[in-house]
Design an enzyme around this catalytic site. Structure first.
Site, PDB file in Angstrom:
ATOM      1  N   LYS A  22       1.024  -1.217   0.004  1.00 53.50           N
ATOM      2  CA  LYS A  22      -0.064  -0.113   0.051  1.00 53.50           C
ATOM      3  C   LYS A  22       0.847   1.081   0.085  1.00 53.50           C
ATOM      4  O   LYS A  22       0.515   2.112  -0.726  1.00 53.50           O
ATOM      5  CB  LYS A  22      -0.885   0.294   1.321  1.00 53.50           C
ATOM      6  CG  LYS A  22      -1.524   1.275   1.333  1.00 53.50           C
ATOM      7  CD  LYS A  22      -2.372   1.273   2.775  1.00 53.50           C
ATOM      8  CE  LYS A  22      -2.015   1.330   3.909  1.00 53.50           C
ATOM      9  NZ  LYS A  22      -1.426   3.033   4.287  1.00 53.50           N
ATOM     10  N   ASN A  23       1.829   1.290   0.839  1.00 53.44           N
ATOM     11  CA  ASN A  23       2.560   2.515   1.124  1.00 53.44           C
ATOM     12  C   ASN A  23       3.319   2.789  -0.140  1.00 53.44           C
ATOM     13  O   ASN A  23       3.684   4.037  -0.484  1.00 53.44           O
ATOM     14  CB  ASN A  23       3.521   2.607   2.506  1.00 53.44           C
ATOM     15  CG  ASN A  23       2.335   2.673   3.625  1.00 53.44           C
ATOM     16  OD1 ASN A  23       1.306   3.140   3.416  1.00 53.44           O
ATOM     17  ND2 ASN A  23       2.932   2.365   4.785  1.00 53.44           N
ATOM     18  N   CYS A 118      -4.235  13.354  12.787  1.00 52.95           N
ATOM     19  CA  CYS A 118      -4.878  11.848  12.366  1.00 52.95           C
ATOM     20  C   CYS A 118      -4.944  11.046  13.707  1.00 52.95           C
ATOM     21  O   CYS A 118      -4.133  11.679  14.551  1.00 52.95           O
ATOM     22  CB  CYS A 118      -4.193  11.213  11.229  1.00 52.95           C
ATOM     23  SG  CYS A 118      -2.949  10.435  11.650  1.00 52.95           S
ATOM     24  N   ARG A 123       1.118  14.483  13.400  1.00 53.96           N
ATOM     25  CA  ARG A 123       2.027  14.244  12.218  1.00 53.96           C
ATOM     26  C   ARG A 123       1.928  15.527  11.084  1.00 53.96           C
ATOM     27  O   ARG A 123       1.258  15.653  10.279  1.00 53.96           O
ATOM     28  CB  ARG A 123       0.996  13.306  11.176  1.00 53.96           C
ATOM     29  CG  ARG A 123       1.321  11.823  12.202  1.00 53.96           C
ATOM     30  CD  ARG A 123       0.514  10.620  11.451  1.00 53.96           C
ATOM     31  NE  ARG A 123       1.202   9.966  10.387  1.00 53.96           N
ATOM     32  CZ  ARG A 123       0.957   9.031   9.740  1.00 53.96           C
ATOM     33  NH1 ARG A 123      -0.437   8.452  10.138  1.00 53.96           N
ATOM     34  NH2 ARG A 123       1.706   8.231   8.711  1.00 53.96           N
ATOM     35  N   ASP A 308       4.362   0.352  12.117  1.00 52.91           N
ATOM     36  CA  ASP A 308       3.257  -0.016  11.583  1.00 52.91           C
ATOM     37  C   ASP A 308       3.250  -1.693  12.027  1.00 52.91           C
ATOM     38  O   ASP A 308       1.967  -2.306  11.584  1.00 52.91           O
ATOM     39  CB  ASP A 308       3.434   0.060  10.215  1.00 52.91           C
ATOM     40  CG  ASP A 308       3.031   1.316   9.452  1.00 52.91           C
ATOM     41  OD1 ASP A 308       2.774   2.115  10.347  1.00 52.91           O
ATOM     42  OD2 ASP A 308       3.292   1.597   8.313  1.00 52.91           O
ATOM     43  N   ARG A 400      -8.559   0.020   4.431  1.00 54.95           N
ATOM     44  CA  ARG A 400      -7.831   0.927   3.885  1.00 54.95           C
ATOM     45  C   ARG A 400      -6.588   0.136   3.714  1.00 54.95           C
ATOM     46  O   ARG A 400      -5.829   0.565   2.797  1.00 54.95           O
ATOM     47  CB  ARG A 400      -7.498   1.933   4.958  1.00 54.95           C
ATOM     48  CG  ARG A 400      -8.750   3.118   5.082  1.00 54.95           C
ATOM     49  CD  ARG A 400      -8.232   4.268   6.079  1.00 54.95           C
ATOM     50  NE  ARG A 400      -7.014   4.754   5.564  1.00 54.95           N
ATOM     51  CZ  ARG A 400      -5.657   5.318   6.286  1.00 54.95           C
ATOM     52  NH1 ARG A 400      -6.292   5.560   7.640  1.00 54.95           N
ATOM     53  NH2 ARG A 400      -4.679   5.457   5.979  1.00 54.95           N
TER      54      ARG A 400
HETATM   55  C1  UD1 Z   1       4.888   6.733   6.251  1.00 53.47           C
HETATM   56  C2  UD1 Z   1       3.851   5.456   6.232  1.00 53.47           C
HETATM   57  C3  UD1 Z   1       3.220   5.147   7.709  1.00 53.47           C
HETATM   58  C4  UD1 Z   1       4.449   4.769   8.589  1.00 53.47           C
HETATM   59  C5  UD1 Z   1       5.476   5.722   8.621  1.00 53.47           C
HETATM   60  C6  UD1 Z   1       6.582   5.565   9.658  1.00 53.47           C
HETATM   61  C7  UD1 Z   1       3.042   5.945   3.972  1.00 53.47           C
HETATM   62  C8  UD1 Z   1       1.604   6.170   3.183  1.00 53.47           C
HETATM   63  N1  UD1 Z   1       2.686   5.857   5.419  1.00 53.47           N
HETATM   64  O1  UD1 Z   1       4.184   7.585   6.937  1.00 53.47           O
HETATM   65  O2  UD1 Z   1       2.465   3.930   7.365  1.00 53.47           O
HETATM   66  O3  UD1 Z   1       3.810   4.811   9.805  1.00 53.47           O
HETATM   67  O4  UD1 Z   1       5.819   6.079   7.306  1.00 53.47           O
HETATM   68  O5  UD1 Z   1       7.272   4.354   9.094  1.00 53.47           O
HETATM   69  O6  UD1 Z   1       3.815   5.685   3.516  1.00 53.47           O
HETATM   70  N2  UD1 Z   1       7.202  14.164  10.667  1.00 53.47           N
HETATM   71  C9  UD1 Z   1       7.310  15.568  11.131  1.00 53.47           C
HETATM   72  N3  UD1 Z   1       7.155  16.329   9.909  1.00 53.47           N
HETATM   73  C10 UD1 Z   1       7.110  15.884   8.752  1.00 53.47           C
HETATM   74  C11 UD1 Z   1       6.964  14.646   8.465  1.00 53.47           C
HETATM   75  C12 UD1 Z   1       6.682  13.855   9.495  1.00 53.47           C
HETATM   76  O7  UD1 Z   1       7.530  15.872  12.188  1.00 53.47           O
HETATM   77  O8  UD1 Z   1       6.877  16.797   7.820  1.00 53.47           O
HETATM   78  C13 UD1 Z   1       7.402  13.180  11.822  1.00 53.47           C
HETATM   79  C14 UD1 Z   1       6.008  12.449  11.970  1.00 53.47           C
HETATM   80  O9  UD1 Z   1       5.354  13.110  12.799  1.00 53.47           O
HETATM   81  C15 UD1 Z   1       6.567  11.179  12.645  1.00 53.47           C
HETATM   82  C16 UD1 Z   1       7.994  10.857  12.061  1.00 53.47           C
HETATM   83  O10 UD1 Z   1       8.125  12.238  11.338  1.00 53.47           O
HETATM   84  O11 UD1 Z   1       6.874  11.480  14.015  1.00 53.47           O
HETATM   85  C17 UD1 Z   1       8.011   9.947  10.869  1.00 53.47           C
HETATM   86  O12 UD1 Z   1       7.021  10.056  10.098  1.00 53.47           O
HETATM   87  P1  UD1 Z   1       7.161   9.765   8.616  1.00 53.47           P
HETATM   88  O13 UD1 Z   1       8.092   8.752   8.379  1.00 53.47           O
HETATM   89  O14 UD1 Z   1       6.974  11.147   7.944  1.00 53.47           O
HETATM   90  O15 UD1 Z   1       5.555   9.050   8.128  1.00 53.47           O
HETATM   91  P2  UD1 Z   1       4.726   9.187   7.038  1.00 53.47           P
HETATM   92  O16 UD1 Z   1       5.541   9.367   5.567  1.00 53.47           O
HETATM   93  O17 UD1 Z   1       3.700  10.269   7.167  1.00 53.47           O
END
Ligand code: UD1
Length: 420
Positions: A22-23, A118, A123, A308, A400
């Protein structure tokens, strides 16, 4: 609204095919926006999140044809008519922010709704925005939208991520493929989904080196072309179903499974007394004699233990012999499955980012509620091992991220059905 009814009934035996990730698919789909030529994805999973991304791309004027029952997505962004990703779609799914980098890189402008909070924490998307700014984008945040502009195109730069972010790495990587000059992404995410994206972009003509390490270097090109790409195996679906025989006993073969996608997770299973063997078609998982043993788990970016799979691992450890400590380091509010597991007789104490799980001999069935995608499947795993009947409600979360969960588990002898 649908619910899932599970009756715990002992060991499982059989095979489970693992779908495309999915991701990975959610970042490969927006890559269509980078080119006017067709991009085709095979091995796509059939999930509501994929339908949401289809709807979002469609709203921009992209064509997404779902073929072979949804396993092939034939996409074309030849006639993009809008650069506006509307709140009504973006609010349904955070990954919508991944259209920002590609739109900006190809068209020099984009207007994307901020995804908002969320269930598993705040996030934010600040890292996505900072990376695009480093590439020369002018950003204006107003009315809940990011208004982004790069009238003369993006320009390669060094981007230092202060923390590892999967999504921000993906957005920056896609944007940098069409930027002028060289981009270096430092402290980049190393997840298999990033590697898969880089491979697909390379097929489209991008010049990328270092994916899978923490430094990715991209040499921008003037244009990208079409490609056909098979989506990598879903390591989270894989890990989830590996836990089914671990928690219920028995032996299940996961078709398409690969240890290299989940090495840290497999080490923990081994320490808990669960055996994982490579076969010609994937991985075979079986529980050695008796109860599993307690293990401590810390979630980390890849190659560490995936956040996850934390909820599902907790379900397993609820019935382990001894006390386990799970530490969640990626998301600040990701233990919402714990109170539901308590309803099933688990003994768990949550303190901030730590959960202490005292294993019990048996869980008991109960009505429980899914709070997010991974939490919902952890409740199903727990229910498979529980005495009596469990009803998991709010399963739209499950749809989802897991295709045909009832079919896949009942093929191995589980008593599980969807009720309307
Ligand atoms: C992706 C995955 C999700 C998984 C996560 C961590 C997808 C669609 N989703 O989510 O299933 O749980 O990686 O492996 O691929 N953060 C910030 N600022 C930002 C972005 C992130 O502070 O702009 C923080 C987040 O709050 C979190 C950490 O960074 O604490 C890691 O998040 P991130 O790796 O970005 O997760 P996603 O890409 O949203």
């Amino acid at each position: 609204m649908d619910s899932i009814l599970v009756r715990g009934n002992g060991p499982l035996k059989g095979q489970i095919p693992i779908a495309g990730a999915k991701n990975a698919c959610l970042t490969l789909m927006p890559a269509t926006l980078l080119t006017e030529e067709p991009l085709t994805l095979t091995n796509a999973p059939r999930l509501s999140d994929i339908r949401t991304m289809t709807q979002l791309l469609g709203s921009l004027g992209a064509e997404v044809a779902s073929l072979q029952g949804g396993q092939v997505l034939a996409m074309s962004s030849h006639d993009i008519s809008s650069r506006h990703a509307d709140y009504e779609i973006v609010r349904k799914m955070r990954a919508s922010i991944l259209v920002l980098g590609p739109l900006l890189a190809r068209f020099g402008e984009a207007e994307v709704s901020l995804p908002g909070g969320c269930a598993i924490g705040a996030r934010p998307v600040d890292l996505h925005l900072r990376a695009l700014e480093a590439l020369g984008a002018e950003l204006d945040l107003r009315d809940g939208y990011v208004h982004a502009k790069a009238p003369k195109g993006l320009v390669g730069a060094v981007v230092d991520f202060p923390i590892v972010s999967v999504g921000a790495t993906e957005n920056a990587l896609m944007a940098a493929t069409l930027a002028k000059g060289t981009t270096v992404l430092n402290n980049a995410a190393r997840e298999p989904e990033i590697v898969d994206l880089a491979r697909c972009l390379r097929r489209m003509g991008a010049q990328i080196e270092g994916e899978g390490t923490s430094t990715i270097t991209i040499q921008g090109v003037d244009r990208l072309g079409g490609a056909t790409h098979a989506v990598v195996t879903d390591r989270i679906e894989l890990g989830t179903y590996m836990l089914a025989p671990a928690i219920c006993g028995g032996e299940v073969e996961l078709l398409g499974g690969r240890i290299d996608l989940l090495a840290a997770f497999c080490e923990k299973l081994d320490a808990a007394g669960v055996s994982v063997e490579e076969t010609a078609n994937g991985l075979k998982v079986s529980r050695r004699n008796g109860r599993v043993r307690a293990v401590d788990v810390v979630t980390e970016p890849f190659p560490g233990f995936p956040t996850d799979l934390q909820a599902q691992m907790m379900a397993l450890l609820c019935t382990a012999e001894g006390t386990s400590v799970l530490e969640e380091r990626i998301f600040e509010n990701r233990f919402m499955h714990a109170p539901e597991l308590l309803r099933m007789g688990a003994r768990i104490e949550v303190h901030g980012g730590h959960a202490t799980v005292h294993g019990v001999e048996k869980l008991r069935g109960a009505p429980v509620m899914a709070t997010d995608l991974r939490a919902s499947v952890s409740l199903i795993l727990a229910a498979l091992a529980a005495e009596g009947e469990t009803i998991v409600s709010r399963v739209y979360h499950l749809d989802r991220g897991y295709e045909r969960v009832e079919e896949k588990l009942s093929a191995c002898g589980a008593l599980i059905e969807r009720i309307s």
